[in-house]
Scaffold this motif. Structure first.
Motif, PDB file in Angstrom:
ATOM      1  N   GLY A 268      28.666 -28.409  33.866  1.00 38.99           N
ATOM      2  CA  GLY A 268      28.953 -28.147  32.357  1.00 38.99           C
ATOM      3  C   GLY A 268      28.774 -29.604  31.541  1.00 38.99           C
ATOM      4  O   GLY A 268      28.990 -29.746  30.474  1.00 38.99           O
TER       5      GLY A 268
ATOM      6  N   ARG B  52      25.320 -29.089  24.152  1.00 42.83           N
ATOM      7  CA  ARG B  52      26.388 -29.269  25.261  1.00 42.83           C
ATOM      8  C   ARG B  52      25.989 -28.679  26.379  1.00 42.83           C
ATOM      9  O   ARG B  52      25.253 -27.369  26.492  1.00 42.83           O
ATOM     10  CB  ARG B  52      27.740 -28.641  24.898  1.00 42.83           C
ATOM     11  N   GLY B  53      25.962 -29.220  27.581  1.00 41.45           N
ATOM     12  CA  GLY B  53      25.492 -28.807  28.856  1.00 41.45           C
ATOM     13  C   GLY B  53      24.168 -29.042  29.185  1.00 41.45           C
ATOM     14  O   GLY B  53      23.578 -28.755  30.436  1.00 41.45           O
ATOM     15  N   GLU B  54      23.403 -29.731  28.186  1.00 37.59           N
ATOM     16  CA  GLU B  54      21.997 -29.883  28.541  1.00 37.59           C
ATOM     17  C   GLU B  54      21.909 -31.373  29.333  1.00 37.59           C
ATOM     18  O   GLU B  54      22.850 -32.218  29.200  1.00 37.59           O
ATOM     19  CB  GLU B  54      21.215 -29.992  27.325  1.00 37.59           C
TER      20      GLU B  54
ATOM     21  N   ALA C  59      25.652 -31.198  36.138  1.00 34.00           N
ATOM     22  CA  ALA C  59      25.204 -30.438  35.109  1.00 34.00           C
ATOM     23  C   ALA C  59      25.697 -28.764  35.222  1.00 34.00           C
ATOM     24  O   ALA C  59      25.838 -28.476  34.381  1.00 34.00           O
ATOM     25  CB  ALA C  59      23.652 -30.556  35.352  1.00 34.00           C
ATOM     26  N   ALA C  60      25.822 -28.473  36.672  1.00 30.27           N
ATOM     27  CA  ALA C  60      26.094 -27.133  36.970  1.00 30.27           C
ATOM     28  C   ALA C  60      27.796 -26.988  36.389  1.00 30.27           C
ATOM     29  O   ALA C  60      28.228 -26.073  35.856  1.00 30.27           O
ATOM     30  CB  ALA C  60      25.958 -26.950  38.196  1.00 30.27           C
TER      31      ALA C  60
END
Lengths: 306, 277
Positions: A199, A48-50, A196-197
């Motif tokens: 999340g 997650r978050g990539e 992306a920042a």
């Protein structure tokens, strides 16, 4: 029977615990069209978050893989979990957590940007503010323009607006910047970085290696239905340790030397020229060089196999 | 960056609108698109009018029983209008949308799939109501067609049109799965509609057609829609000139309802959201 169910549940719980932190988990994925094998035992794990970039030539199985993850195609074999669910059982609840930006359809010709975005917002329980999203993709000035009057890049931004209107946890972007001018691409990259920042997990396919390098935490290269390389953009194909090329302007024209010790070569050159070396550059292979070498190698081994 | 694992964005408690509500707003959107596509608008709404004008100019005199040719043809053209907006329109439009990935985009959202069909039905109902109203107004103004004078006739008009347009819509959606690409759709659809019009008593008086042709037409919905509409707009005595010497309204209802059921089953079994798997 009850014991069996209990064991099954416990197993399930273990698997779920492992995959919980993965937005996407794929094991042994297979898909064939008739006798043509498009995906041949592919593995992939995206936390997650990539931001993950999937690269590969046309026909490598990239689109098939992504479409299986999106729930548009059914796999022939293997295990697929996207946000903890097998996409073949996609429910509206799951759909509302996943944003998809397909290649452009240009279907809204007669409708305005605002009409389209406001309409799509109604599909999602947790939709973002449509006007905010329009602003975010940079279409505020065009909000009352009909979609058919938009430029290619602007149409693409409308596609992206529809992909993010539901505030997805996971966003699929299929060649998002095709047809963008350089400035529009930079702006678009900014938007992706913002998402992306916040999340959002992002799976991106692209033909632009600089785009993968600028955006992705990791890149995966697919060739012939398999993942042939998986690394950060800087480390792909052991790029960091690859031989460097030192080039300079010699008395009889350009010269260059491939070496593992560029510093020594430069020092020797400095001595030879007695100071400044004319036209000196030291380069490592670009992501594109590494990628092309990788694809080429796979094409050759395919011919050998045939 | 990869260490940032935010919790999923907190979701607002607001519920997503239901399928019906979303279907209606899809319908509104489809109508907006329809109204803004001028060639489409003109072709769909004015083509039947043009045909009636040509017939009105070309044929003078009587279809028998005190009924002018034009009156007879107007009922057929209203039936054809239902076929055009329901069947032709959808059988051409849906494959184009499928080819362009419109359907795929929708399936990728949490939109309930039924909302798409509700939207199409709303569009067809509104467009066919407008097309019928235009034809009727013209026929009343220029060709001496009398509007129904009893509640029973209005009721018959309503159910024949609704059942007819429903059958055409469902069959249009079902037929849309046959075209493999959007480009193939028009050439697969238009001839079917044209042939049906010729054999179902739209361009010719039905009873004047050869028996075998009547038999074929009697299998399809258009003939029955046209017959039901004649019962509304033509004088009672004209019933004797039908094949069965009556309007056969029971049979009209039965055949159209059967096509609705068949169409629905075909839709459920065959509808594809993408070009290929």
């Amino acid at each position: 029977m009850k014991t069996l169910i209990r064991i099954f549940r416990r197993e399930r719980a273990i698997v779920d615990a492992v995959t919980e932190n993965l937005a996407i988990s794929v094991r042994g994925l297979r898909k064939a069209y008739g006798r043509t094998v498009a995906v041949d035992g592919l593995d992939l794990a995206i936390p997650r978050g990539e931001v993950f970039a999937l690269l590969g030539p046309n026909g490598a199985g990239k689109t098939t893989t992504v479409e299986i993850l999106e729930g548009f195609r059914r796999a022939d074999g293997g295990e697929v979990r996207v946000l903890g669910t097998d996409p073949r059982n996609a429910t509206p609840a799951w759909r509302s957590r996943v944003g998809i930006v397909l290649q452009s359809t240009g279907e809204f010709e007669e409708l305005t940007v605002a009409e389209v975005v406001h309409h799509f917002a109604r599909y999602y329980a947790g939709a973002d503010d449509p006007d905010k999203v329009i602003d975010r993709v940079g279409l505020t000035e065009k909000r009352d323009a009909r979609a058919e009057k938009l430029s290619g890049g602007q149409k693409r931004r409308l596609d992206v607006a529809l992909g993010i209107i539901g505030r997805p946890e996971l966003l699929f972007l299929d060649e998002p910047t095709t047809g963008f001018d350089p400035e529009a691409r930079r702006e678009f990259w900014g938007l992706i970085r913002d998402l992306a920042a916040a999340g959002t997990t992002i799976l991106l396919t692209t033909h632009y290696l600089d785009e993968a390098e600028a955006l992705a935490d990791r890149v995966g290269v697919i060739a012939r239905g398999r993942m042939v390389a998986l690394a950060t953009p800087a480390e792909l194909g052991d790029r960091r340790n690859a031989m460097a090329t030192v080039s300079w302007q010699g008395p009889n024209g350009p010269e260059s030397e491939r070496t593992n010790a560029p510093t020594a070569v430069v020092a020797a050159l400095a001595e030879r020229f007695g100071g400044e070396v004319p036209g000196l550059t030291v380069t490592r292979p670009t992501l594109e060089d590494v990628y092309l070498a990788m694809i080429d190698k796979n094409a050759i081994s395919k011919e050998e196999a045939a | 960056m990869s260490t940032v694992v935010d919790q999923p964005v907190a979701r607002a408690a607001r519920r997503r609108p239901g399928a019906l509500s979303l279907g209606l707003s899809r319908g509104a959107l489809e109508l907006k698109q329809f109204a803004r596509t001028r060639p489409y608008l003109i072709f769909t709404l004015l083509f039947p009018v043009l045909i009636v004008l040509i017939f009105g100019a070309a044929f003078h005199g009587d279809a028998g029983g005190g009924v002018s040719w034009t009156q007879y043809f107007v009922t057929g053209m209203i039936a054809s209008g239902l076929l055009a907006t329901g069947f032709q329109n959808l059988a051409i439009q849906i494959p184009i949308e499928r080819s362009r990935g419109v359907l795929k985009r929708l399936v990728g959202t949490p939109m309930p799939r039924s909302a798409y069909f509700i939207g199409k039905i709303v569009m067809v109902l509104v467009v066919s109501a407008i097309s019928t109203a235009i034809l009727l107004a013209m026929a009343v103004a220029f060709y001496g067609l009398a509007l129904p004078d009893t509640a029973t006739k209005w009721f018959t008009f309503a159910w024949v049109s609704l059942l007819g347009v429903t059958a055409c819509t469902l069959l249009g959606i079902a037929y849309s799965s046959l075209a493999r690409t959007g480009r193939a759709a028009p050439s697969m659809t238009t001839p079917v509609a044209l042939v049906l019009q010729f054999i179902s008593g739209v361009f010719f008086v039905y009873t004047g057609l050869p028996g075998w042709m009547q038999q074929i037409a009697a299998f399809f919905p258009l003939k029955w829609i046209a017959q039901g509409l004649r019962s509304v707009f033509l004088p009672e005595e004209f019933a004797a000139r039908e094949v069965a010497h009556s309007w056969e309204l029971g049979r009209v209802a039965l055949v159209l309802a059967a096509w609705c059921v068949a169409g629905l089953i075909l839709c459920l079994l065959t509808f594809r959201w993408t070009d290929k798997d």
